[in-house]
Design an enzyme around this catalytic site. Sequence first.
Site, PDB file in Angstrom:
ATOM      1  N   SER A 169      32.233  36.825  43.201  1.00 31.54           N
ATOM      2  CA  SER A 169      31.276  36.542  42.136  1.00 31.54           C
ATOM      3  C   SER A 169      29.886  36.248  42.685  1.00 31.54           C
ATOM      4  O   SER A 169      28.899  36.316  41.945  1.00 31.54           O
ATOM      5  CB  SER A 169      31.747  35.362  41.286  1.00 31.54           C
ATOM      6  OG  SER A 169      32.965  35.647  40.636  1.00 31.54           O
ATOM      7  N   GLY A 213      34.002  38.035  38.560  1.00 31.05           N
ATOM      8  CA  GLY A 213      33.258  39.081  39.245  1.00 31.05           C
ATOM      9  C   GLY A 213      31.762  38.882  39.121  1.00 31.05           C
ATOM     10  O   GLY A 213      31.289  38.006  38.393  1.00 31.05           O
ATOM     11  N   CYS A 264      35.982  33.784  33.747  1.00 31.61           N
ATOM     12  CA  CYS A 264      34.629  33.994  34.261  1.00 31.61           C
ATOM     13  C   CYS A 264      34.041  35.330  33.760  1.00 31.61           C
ATOM     14  O   CYS A 264      33.790  35.484  32.578  1.00 31.61           O
ATOM     15  CB  CYS A 264      34.633  33.883  35.779  1.00 31.61           C
ATOM     16  SG  CYS A 264      32.991  33.635  36.481  1.00 31.61           S
ATOM     17  N   PHE A 265      33.836  36.306  34.626  1.00 26.65           N
ATOM     18  CA  PHE A 265      33.357  37.616  34.196  1.00 26.65           C
ATOM     19  C   PHE A 265      34.314  38.209  33.161  1.00 26.65           C
ATOM     20  O   PHE A 265      33.897  38.898  32.232  1.00 26.65           O
ATOM     21  CB  PHE A 265      33.246  38.532  35.417  1.00 26.65           C
ATOM     22  CG  PHE A 265      32.378  39.755  35.225  1.00 26.65           C
ATOM     23  CD1 PHE A 265      31.037  39.636  34.931  1.00 26.65           C
ATOM     24  CD2 PHE A 265      32.903  41.026  35.377  1.00 26.65           C
ATOM     25  CE1 PHE A 265      30.232  40.761  34.772  1.00 26.65           C
ATOM     26  CE2 PHE A 265      32.114  42.163  35.231  1.00 26.65           C
ATOM     27  CZ  PHE A 265      30.772  42.018  34.929  1.00 26.65           C
ATOM     28  N   PHE A 304      25.569  34.335  33.661  1.00 30.00           N
ATOM     29  CA  PHE A 304      25.515  34.920  32.326  1.00 30.00           C
ATOM     30  C   PHE A 304      26.516  34.201  31.435  1.00 30.00           C
ATOM     31  O   PHE A 304      27.445  33.543  31.926  1.00 30.00           O
ATOM     32  CB  PHE A 304      25.837  36.413  32.380  1.00 30.00           C
ATOM     33  CG  PHE A 304      24.800  37.237  33.102  1.00 30.00           C
ATOM     34  CD1 PHE A 304      23.787  37.881  32.411  1.00 30.00           C
ATOM     35  CD2 PHE A 304      24.838  37.360  34.486  1.00 30.00           C
ATOM     36  CE1 PHE A 304      22.834  38.630  33.083  1.00 30.00           C
ATOM     37  CE2 PHE A 304      23.897  38.103  35.170  1.00 30.00           C
ATOM     38  CZ  PHE A 304      22.887  38.741  34.462  1.00 30.00           C
ATOM     39  N   HIS A 322      36.892  28.452  36.336  1.00 31.36           N
ATOM     40  CA  HIS A 322      37.865  28.939  37.316  1.00 31.36           C
ATOM     41  C   HIS A 322      39.072  28.010  37.386  1.00 31.36           C
ATOM     42  O   HIS A 322      39.074  27.047  38.173  1.00 31.36           O
ATOM     43  CB  HIS A 322      37.218  29.050  38.699  1.00 31.36           C
ATOM     44  CG  HIS A 322      36.257  30.179  38.828  1.00 31.36           C
ATOM     45  ND1 HIS A 322      36.636  31.431  39.260  1.00 31.36           N
ATOM     46  CD2 HIS A 322      34.940  30.262  38.555  1.00 31.36           C
ATOM     47  CE1 HIS A 322      35.582  32.237  39.263  1.00 31.36           C
ATOM     48  NE2 HIS A 322      34.545  31.545  38.838  1.00 31.36           N
ATOM     49  N   GLU A 337      41.779  28.630  38.795  1.00 30.67           N
ATOM     50  CA  GLU A 337      42.447  28.848  40.083  1.00 30.67           C
ATOM     51  C   GLU A 337      41.680  28.203  41.231  1.00 30.67           C
ATOM     52  O   GLU A 337      42.004  28.422  42.397  1.00 30.67           O
ATOM     53  CB  GLU A 337      42.583  30.352  40.338  1.00 30.67           C
ATOM     54  CG  GLU A 337      41.389  31.038  40.975  1.00 30.67           C
ATOM     55  CD  GLU A 337      40.117  31.021  40.130  1.00 30.67           C
ATOM     56  OE1 GLU A 337      39.031  31.265  40.681  1.00 30.67           O
ATOM     57  OE2 GLU A 337      40.190  30.754  38.923  1.00 30.67           O
TER      58      GLU A 337
END
Length: 378
Positions: A45, A226, A254-255, A299, A344, A346
Amino acid sequence: MTALLVLEDGRIFRGEAYGATGTGLGEAVFTTGMTGYQETLTDPSYHRQIVVQTAPQIGNTGWNDEDDESAGIQVAGYVVRDPSRSPSNWRATGSLGDALVAQGIVGVSGVDTRALVRHLRERGAMRAGVFSGDDLAADADLVERVRQSPPMEGADLYGAVTTREPYVVAAQGTARFRVAALDVGIKANTPRMLAARGIETHVLPASTTIEEIEALNPDGFFLSNGPGDPATADGPVELTQQVLERRIPLFGICFGNQILGRALGRETFKLRYGHRGINIPVIEHATGRVAITSQNHGFAVAGEAGERFDTPFGPGRITHTCPNDGCVEGLELVDAPAFSVQYHPEAAAGPHDAADLFDRFAELMSGGGRHRLAGGGS
């Protein structure tokens, strides 16, 4: 040896060369994590970003062979205040500085990172360059080089970090489910978290088609983290819509949260300086629970806390937001098996408040999955 961090607004921070010498161009961002610098540096990322560490001393525990989140360091440059002169940890196989040199990552140390972070908070994340050695030049020339580099807004980067070939991470013990994971920058710890729950993970290139997904006969579909602007991810967005049409249980982070948001018809936008660190609070609106989370995103999905909205796949809602700024931190479909979070769960080296989201994904596949593995086989 002198090294410079040059920002596109003309501000220049002077320090000493750290790691490789040369040039690194990217977007200057800061992360507030006091630990986990190896995971940060190898997180896809952070591709094409120059990472500034707010923690004053970095490198104390050296570098090891176990904690990489990808095949190598992903950042475009690295900025620290006080690099450790002598790393000490029983797992270390070398120093952070040596790892930066070996992988060609240009850095600068001795920078007043407090002043730098205040500048980025006030002006926002921006294009930047790290320069040292023979690549040093007149200040005005370096500023112009930075201004000629591509901005992060509109950057199509996930294709640079995706796997070129599919691979499988086996479940620990008996396989309960099979998941197709779209790699748009996946971290190594994600398949490990899934494996610990009896999930066999097929990590797939970003160009994977719905026919290839169906050929795997998966119980679930995972959208990874990502880099880059989600507005450029038309291929993954279309694939996600096809997955939703088939009601394959879906989990994104996330992404992946931004991709799901776009698939549901939401807009995305660039944050002023983003969320990057391991101490960011998130509110889950259904329960009022607050989790401290690890985040790395510039973003976000447009929306308001608790908002319900129409999608081509039934009603959706905003499930999580950040109390610091109201940023959307989670989405779900009300009547279909799909949800995502911006943070996240993880995270390594932590925190682990949100790790139970992987259990929720397993429950979603157990209750709403189209197929179950017979006898745990592949």
